[in-house]
Design a protein around this motif. Sequence first.
Motif, PDB file in Angstrom:
ATOM      1  N   TRP A 173      79.340   8.228  59.807  1.00 26.19           N
ATOM      2  CA  TRP A 173      78.143   7.719  59.136  1.00 26.19           C
ATOM      3  C   TRP A 173      76.947   8.630  59.351  1.00 26.19           C
ATOM      4  CZ3 TRP A 173      77.691   3.104  56.280  1.00 26.19           C
ATOM      5  CH2 TRP A 173      78.846   2.312  56.242  1.00 26.19           C
ATOM      6  N   GLY A 174      76.100   8.703  58.332  1.00 19.86           N
ATOM      7  CA  GLY A 174      74.824   9.406  58.396  1.00 19.86           C
ATOM      8  C   GLY A 174      73.812   8.687  57.532  1.00 19.86           C
ATOM      9  N   TYR A 175      72.738   9.375  57.138  1.00 23.81           N
ATOM     10  CA  TYR A 175      71.683   8.740  56.331  1.00 23.81           C
ATOM     11  C   TYR A 175      71.205   9.670  55.218  1.00 23.81           C
ATOM     12  CZ  TYR A 175      71.285   5.196  59.976  1.00 23.81           C
ATOM     13  OH  TYR A 175      71.550   4.180  60.859  1.00 23.81           O
ATOM     14  N   ILE A 176      70.869   9.045  54.079  1.00 21.03           N
ATOM     15  CA  ILE A 176      70.223   9.763  52.990  1.00 21.03           C
ATOM     16  C   ILE A 176      68.865   9.132  52.718  1.00 21.03           C
ATOM     17  CG2 ILE A 176      72.358  10.512  51.889  1.00 21.03           C
ATOM     18  CD1 ILE A 176      71.970   8.186  49.868  1.00 21.03           C
ATOM     19  N   ASN A 177      67.971   9.892  52.059  1.00 19.79           N
ATOM     20  CA  ASN A 177      66.707   9.320  51.617  1.00 19.79           C
ATOM     21  C   ASN A 177      66.784   9.008  50.121  1.00 19.79           C
ATOM     22  OD1 ASN A 177      66.408  11.765  50.282  1.00 19.79           O
ATOM     23  ND2 ASN A 177      64.915  12.585  51.739  1.00 19.79           N
ATOM     24  N   THR A 178      65.690   8.544  49.542  1.00 19.68           N
ATOM     25  CA  THR A 178      65.694   8.110  48.144  1.00 19.68           C
ATOM     26  C   THR A 178      65.785   9.275  47.150  1.00 19.68           C
ATOM     27  OG1 THR A 178      63.275   8.024  48.213  1.00 19.68           O
ATOM     28  CG2 THR A 178      64.459   5.968  48.605  1.00 19.68           C
ATOM     29  N   LYS A 179      65.713  10.496  47.651  1.00 22.08           N
ATOM     30  CA  LYS A 179      65.932  11.668  46.787  1.00 22.08           C
ATOM     31  C   LYS A 179      67.400  12.098  46.807  1.00 22.08           C
ATOM     32  CE  LYS A 179      61.278  13.537  47.541  1.00 22.08           C
ATOM     33  NZ  LYS A 179      60.503  14.687  48.085  1.00 22.08           N
ATOM     34  N   GLY A 180      68.176  11.385  47.625  1.00 24.69           N
ATOM     35  CA  GLY A 180      69.591  11.728  47.751  1.00 24.69           C
ATOM     36  C   GLY A 180      69.842  12.802  48.774  1.00 24.69           C
ATOM     37  N   GLU A 181      68.794  13.197  49.503  1.00 25.24           N
ATOM     38  CA  GLU A 181      68.928  14.251  50.510  1.00 25.24           C
ATOM     39  C   GLU A 181      69.524  13.694  51.802  1.00 25.24           C
ATOM     40  OE1 GLU A 181      64.901  16.659  49.074  1.00 25.24           O
ATOM     41  OE2 GLU A 181      64.809  15.176  50.692  1.00 25.24           O
ATOM     42  N   GLN A 182      70.381  14.466  52.417  1.00 22.92           N
ATOM     43  CA  GLN A 182      71.007  14.066  53.672  1.00 22.92           C
ATOM     44  C   GLN A 182      70.019  14.342  54.802  1.00 22.92           C
ATOM     45  OE1 GLN A 182      74.676  13.403  53.544  1.00 22.92           O
ATOM     46  NE2 GLN A 182      74.536  12.455  55.565  1.00 22.92           N
ATOM     47  N   ILE A 183      69.407  13.285  55.336  1.00 15.89           N
ATOM     48  CA  ILE A 183      68.398  13.486  56.383  1.00 15.89           C
ATOM     49  C   ILE A 183      68.987  13.355  57.787  1.00 15.89           C
ATOM     50  CG2 ILE A 183      66.416  12.884  54.949  1.00 15.89           C
ATOM     51  CD1 ILE A 183      67.255  10.283  57.319  1.00 15.89           C
ATOM     52  N   VAL A 184      70.143  12.704  57.897  1.00 10.80           N
ATOM     53  CA  VAL A 184      70.878  12.647  59.176  1.00 10.80           C
ATOM     54  C   VAL A 184      72.343  12.908  58.864  1.00 10.80           C
ATOM     55  CG1 VAL A 184      71.511  11.276  61.189  1.00 10.80           C
ATOM     56  CG2 VAL A 184      69.259  10.966  60.137  1.00 10.80           C
ATOM     57  N   GLU A 185      72.929  13.885  59.528  1.00  8.41           N
ATOM     58  CA  GLU A 185      74.311  14.285  59.257  1.00  8.41           C
ATOM     59  C   GLU A 185      75.312  13.188  59.631  1.00  8.41           C
ATOM     60  OE1 GLU A 185      75.373  17.049  57.673  1.00  8.41           O
ATOM     61  OE2 GLU A 185      73.219  17.340  57.299  1.00  8.41           O
TER      62      GLU A 185
END
Length: 317
Positions: free
Chosen positions: A163-175
């Motif tokens: 699991w990781g995280y994306i922001n509302t631009k679709g960018e991967q902010i946490v791998e």
Amino acid sequence: MFLEFDYAGNFNEGFAPVLKDGKWGYINTKGEQIVECKFDGICFFHEGFAAVEKDSKKGYINTKGEQIVECKFDGAGKFNEGFAAVKKDGRWGYINTKGEQIIECKFDNVRDFNEGFAYVRKDVIFCRWGCINTKGEQIVECEFDDAYFFREGFAAVEKDGKWGYINTKGEQIVEYEFDYADNFKEGFARVLKDGKWGCINTKGEQIVEYEFDDVGYFNKGFARVLKDGKWGCINTKGEQIVECKFDGVGHDFNEGFVVVLKDSKKGYINTKGEQIVECKFDDVGYCFNEGFAAVEKDGKWGYINTKGEQIVECKFD
């Protein structure tokens, strides 16, 4: 006066479903029938609209009982943020509150809009999820094994078991580095790694080490934590403000206090971790309200104040 029905459900947004002679309708809180019993199936109102079914097709009505979308869809979800998922010929899309098809039915599966985005799935075989905005634009390609709703501008996503995280631009902010990742709340998210829980902030920085057996959501700047079978509390700096010594800790502080459990008795601590009410009561109210909390002892209830003083003795049933 309420009418007689074969069945009456719970109220939601001021309306309740009712059944008569095999058909469904709605009443309001005055008992007035605002929608006659004519539908084969109905759902609760949500954002002022309810999905209804007639002759195996689904549409929507408003709170006046007006049919704003004719019964023409094979599936119909609830409205959320002004949009509802609808199914036709095996594919899903979205309509708005005017009944206009704003995103064509082209997806194999969809989820509700949340914070302006919705997860969609195109591939039945690989079951990958992606993300669209309210214009129907694909901001993230269908590449996730699973994904959670956006919260505070971020979403937890899973790929190849991590699991990781994306922001509302679709960018991967946490791998993709966690065994599990939860939603952000108050700027922090609980994450699991190698069987232990910790917390990160929205920059992906670790603010709580992976040392706990469980971590609750942050609420009003504090989160409960479990270690070796005992509960305590941490703050947003990751500092342990209450050592793990209680059998239980309430979900959140209210008016600066939270319930704690020890040896089957309940009391309260404050945000400094100080025990302002020792664990001596059989039960207590969920929280302080206007400076007072209900407490139970030997089957009788009374009240204490924020100093822990018994201002009303335990004498009430």
